[in-house]
Write a protein that holds these residues in place. Structure first.
Motif, PDB file in Angstrom:
ATOM      1  N   TYR A  97      39.424  58.723  51.040  1.00 60.19           N
ATOM      2  CA  TYR A  97      38.530  57.855  50.467  1.00 60.19           C
ATOM      3  C   TYR A  97      37.019  57.786  51.056  1.00 60.19           C
ATOM      4  N   VAL A  98      35.977  57.839  50.302  1.00 61.51           N
ATOM      5  CA  VAL A  98      34.647  58.007  50.749  1.00 61.51           C
ATOM      6  C   VAL A  98      33.870  56.832  50.253  1.00 61.51           C
ATOM      7  N   SER A  99      33.365  55.835  51.186  1.00 61.62           N
ATOM      8  CA  SER A  99      32.456  54.887  50.777  1.00 61.62           C
ATOM      9  C   SER A  99      31.134  55.306  50.529  1.00 61.62           C
ATOM     10  N   MET A 100      30.559  54.779  49.208  1.00 57.14           N
ATOM     11  CA  MET A 100      29.233  55.278  49.145  1.00 57.14           C
ATOM     12  C   MET A 100      28.099  53.933  49.138  1.00 57.14           C
ATOM     13  N   CYS A 101      27.428  53.621  49.879  1.00 57.28           N
ATOM     14  CA  CYS A 101      26.631  52.390  50.190  1.00 57.28           C
ATOM     15  C   CYS A 101      25.967  52.250  48.844  1.00 57.28           C
TER      16      CYS A 101
ATOM     17  N   VAL B  32      31.381  71.823  48.176  1.00 55.02           N
ATOM     18  CA  VAL B  32      30.890  70.587  48.435  1.00 55.02           C
ATOM     19  C   VAL B  32      31.138  69.740  46.958  1.00 55.02           C
ATOM     20  N   MET B  33      31.899  68.790  47.355  1.00 57.03           N
ATOM     21  CA  MET B  33      32.315  68.037  46.181  1.00 57.03           C
ATOM     22  C   MET B  33      31.139  67.009  45.839  1.00 57.03           C
ATOM     23  N   THR B  34      30.546  66.668  44.959  1.00 53.94           N
ATOM     24  CA  THR B  34      29.981  65.498  44.754  1.00 53.94           C
ATOM     25  C   THR B  34      30.806  64.340  44.206  1.00 53.94           C
ATOM     26  N   LEU B  35      30.630  63.195  44.364  1.00 53.07           N
ATOM     27  CA  LEU B  35      31.612  62.037  44.168  1.00 53.07           C
ATOM     28  C   LEU B  35      31.317  61.132  43.051  1.00 53.07           C
ATOM     29  N   LEU B  36      30.446  61.172  42.368  1.00 56.88           N
ATOM     30  CA  LEU B  36      30.195  60.393  41.118  1.00 56.88           C
ATOM     31  C   LEU B  36      30.433  61.126  39.747  1.00 56.88           C
ATOM     32  N   ALA B  37      30.693  62.433  39.671  1.00 59.16           N
ATOM     33  CA  ALA B  37      30.756  63.103  38.394  1.00 59.16           C
ATOM     34  C   ALA B  37      32.229  62.987  38.074  1.00 59.16           C
ATOM     35  N   TRP B  38      32.419  62.580  36.752  1.00 55.63           N
ATOM     36  CA  TRP B  38      33.824  62.984  36.170  1.00 55.63           C
ATOM     37  C   TRP B  38      34.273  64.299  36.376  1.00 55.63           C
ATOM     38  N   SER B  39      35.619  64.395  36.425  1.00 55.31           N
ATOM     39  CA  SER B  39      36.318  65.757  36.584  1.00 55.31           C
ATOM     40  C   SER B  39      35.911  66.528  35.067  1.00 55.31           C
ATOM     41  N   PRO B  40      36.314  67.898  35.206  1.00 57.58           N
ATOM     42  CA  PRO B  40      36.159  68.693  34.072  1.00 57.58           C
ATOM     43  C   PRO B  40      37.104  68.194  32.833  1.00 57.58           C
ATOM     44  N   SER B  41      38.234  67.703  33.288  1.00 59.02           N
ATOM     45  CA  SER B  41      39.246  67.438  32.354  1.00 59.02           C
ATOM     46  C   SER B  41      39.065  66.083  31.845  1.00 59.02           C
TER      47      SER B  41
ATOM     48  N   ALA C  71      34.876  56.493  46.578  1.00 55.28           N
ATOM     49  CA  ALA C  71      35.528  57.438  45.738  1.00 55.28           C
ATOM     50  C   ALA C  71      37.065  57.911  46.609  1.00 55.28           C
ATOM     51  N   ASP C  72      37.863  58.076  45.394  1.00 56.02           N
ATOM     52  CA  ASP C  72      39.209  58.377  45.784  1.00 56.02           C
ATOM     53  C   ASP C  72      39.575  59.689  45.406  1.00 56.02           C
ATOM     54  N   ILE C  73      39.968  60.616  46.444  1.00 58.88           N
ATOM     55  CA  ILE C  73      40.286  61.799  46.384  1.00 58.88           C
ATOM     56  C   ILE C  73      41.773  62.120  46.565  1.00 58.88           C
ATOM     57  N   ASN C  74      42.390  62.839  45.399  1.00 58.12           N
ATOM     58  CA  ASN C  74      43.867  63.158  45.690  1.00 58.12           C
ATOM     59  C   ASN C  74      43.716  64.670  46.405  1.00 58.12           C
ATOM     60  N   THR C  75      44.469  64.486  47.462  1.00 55.09           N
ATOM     61  CA  THR C  75      44.521  66.027  48.287  1.00 55.09           C
ATOM     62  C   THR C  75      45.835  66.485  48.065  1.00 55.09           C
TER      63      THR C  75
ATOM     64  N   THR D 237      39.042  58.728  41.053  1.00 51.35           N
ATOM     65  CA  THR D 237      38.243  57.794  40.319  1.00 51.35           C
ATOM     66  C   THR D 237      37.372  57.311  41.359  1.00 51.35           C
ATOM     67  N   ASP D 238      36.418  56.618  40.927  1.00 51.16           N
ATOM     68  CA  ASP D 238      35.359  55.817  41.673  1.00 51.16           C
ATOM     69  C   ASP D 238      35.592  54.419  41.639  1.00 51.16           C
ATOM     70  N   LEU D 239      36.169  53.763  42.616  1.00 53.90           N
ATOM     71  CA  LEU D 239      36.423  52.068  42.542  1.00 53.90           C
ATOM     72  C   LEU D 239      35.263  51.439  43.074  1.00 53.90           C
ATOM     73  N   PRO D 240      34.974  50.485  41.972  1.00 57.50           N
ATOM     74  CA  PRO D 240      33.583  49.720  42.241  1.00 57.50           C
ATOM     75  C   PRO D 240      34.065  48.788  43.305  1.00 57.50           C
ATOM     76  N   ALA D 241      33.110  48.481  44.159  1.00 56.94           N
ATOM     77  CA  ALA D 241      33.226  47.597  45.311  1.00 56.94           C
ATOM     78  C   ALA D 241      33.216  46.047  44.836  1.00 56.94           C
ATOM     79  N   PRO D 242      33.876  44.961  45.497  1.00 56.40           N
ATOM     80  CA  PRO D 242      33.945  43.753  45.020  1.00 56.40           C
ATOM     81  C   PRO D 242      32.449  43.218  44.537  1.00 56.40           C
ATOM     82  N   PHE D 243      32.372  42.051  43.804  1.00 57.53           N
ATOM     83  CA  PHE D 243      30.879  41.769  43.688  1.00 57.53           C
ATOM     84  C   PHE D 243      30.401  40.948  44.657  1.00 57.53           C
ATOM     85  N   GLY D 244      29.170  41.006  44.822  1.00 61.57           N
ATOM     86  CA  GLY D 244      28.345  40.360  45.779  1.00 61.57           C
ATOM     87  C   GLY D 244      27.095  39.639  45.243  1.00 61.57           C
ATOM     88  N   SER D 245      26.151  39.342  46.137  1.00 66.77           N
ATOM     89  CA  SER D 245      24.911  38.624  45.727  1.00 66.77           C
ATOM     90  C   SER D 245      23.962  39.984  45.427  1.00 66.77           C
TER      91      SER D 245
END
Length: 293
Positions: free
Chosen positions: A231-235, A170-179, A241-245, A264-272
């Motif tokens: 790619y995994v969207s996180m509401c 199981v991969m958590t999708l927010l943590a930075w990689s060990p490197s 999340a962008d995963i290199n396979t 990387t984790d790509l921030p979604a566009p700005f909203g209200s």
């Protein structure tokens, strides 16, 4: 059927498969006659459990993947081969939780894992299940709210239907990689976020019928057509999340980077909404994605 919520068409367009949520059934429709296909007298559907609400069609391997968030289960079917050209159940997989009472840091308040969607690489090597856990109290020291959301993805070997990486399936999708190479809007080591009211409740998941006013996917996953990225969207996180396979992927063997690495984790566009702590507008809450060419 009760509450049809998702359907897909077979590659040859001869069959359509429908999941009904309230009774938890998978139906096969013949497109020539526009009628339900029965595998035996009175047997016109297959059980996927009450609450099942998403189906993914893998045209490469000829499979159907059905997620049931109420039971934490993934059903894998062949798309044909049964009596009267109906699907055959290949496996029933229980999605493992990323955080539990034995995890460091311990998660004594983690609720059961909730799988939401699935995708498969076009090269036939792996498939990915996007899920989340609600935790209260939150085990992540970076989150100050009492409850939090832990976005996760589980990776399976498509040939054996076994977990691809038994040590860390199981991969958590927010943590930075060990490197330290991962770039994103979250703190190093962060694996959870505060829940967003627009993304769902923090109570245990229950199989309530979908309505147009409810958020459909708390997490969602899709893959690129060349099998190089997932790619995994996180509401709740307001990010993707962008995963290199490609580390041991046949499209890019020997690249030097391990397969299935969070890039990387790509921030979604700005909203209200309420401004972020850094003063920037709130990020939108992504809930669904489609891959392009």
């Amino acid at each position: 059927g009760m509450t049809p919520v998702w359907m897909v068409a077979r590659n040859d367009s001869q069959k359509v498969y429908v999941v009904t949520q309230s009774d938890g059934l998978l139906w096969t429709i013949d497109t020539a006659s526009d009628s339900v296909v029965c595998s035996a007298p009175g047997v016109c559907s297959q059980s996927v459990g009450v609450g099942a609400n998403f189906i993914f069609y893998d045209s490469n391997l000829g499979r159907l993947y059905v997620t049931n968030p109420a039971t934490g289960t993934l059903y894998v079917f062949s798309d044909t081969g049964g009596a009267n050209d109906t699907p055959i159940l290949l496996a029933t997989l229980s999605i493992p939780a990323g955080y539990s009472a034995t995890t460091t840091p311990a998660c004594t308040g983690c609720q059961p894992v909730v799988p939401m969607s699935v995708t498969a690489l076009a090269d036939g090597s792996r498939f990915y299940v996007a899920s989340y856990q609600i935790a209260s109290p939150c085990p992540d020291p970076n989150v100050t709210t009492s409850a939090c959301v832990i976005p996760e993805v589980t990776i399976y070997n498509a040939s054996s239907l076994a977990l691809q990486y038994p040590s860390t399936p199981v991969m958590t999708l927010l943590a930075w990689s060990p490197s330290g190479t991962t770039q994103g809007p979250f703190a190093q080591g962060q694996f959870a976020v505060a829940p967003s009211t627009v993304c769902g409740a923090t109570t245990p998941y229950t199989p309530t019928a979908y309505t147009p006013t409810s958020t459909r996917f708390r997490t969602f996953v899709t893959s690129s057509v060349d099998s190089s990225h997932v790619y995994v969207s996180m509401c709740d996180a307001g990010a993707i999340a962008d995963i290199n396979t490609t580390g041991n992927n046949q499209n890019n063997p020997g690249s030097g980077e391990p397969a299935d690495t969070l890039v990387t984790d790509l921030p979604a566009p700005f909203g209200s909404g309420t401004a972020q702590k850094n003063g920037e507008p709130a990020n939108q809450s992504p809930i669904f994605m489609l891959s392009g060419q």
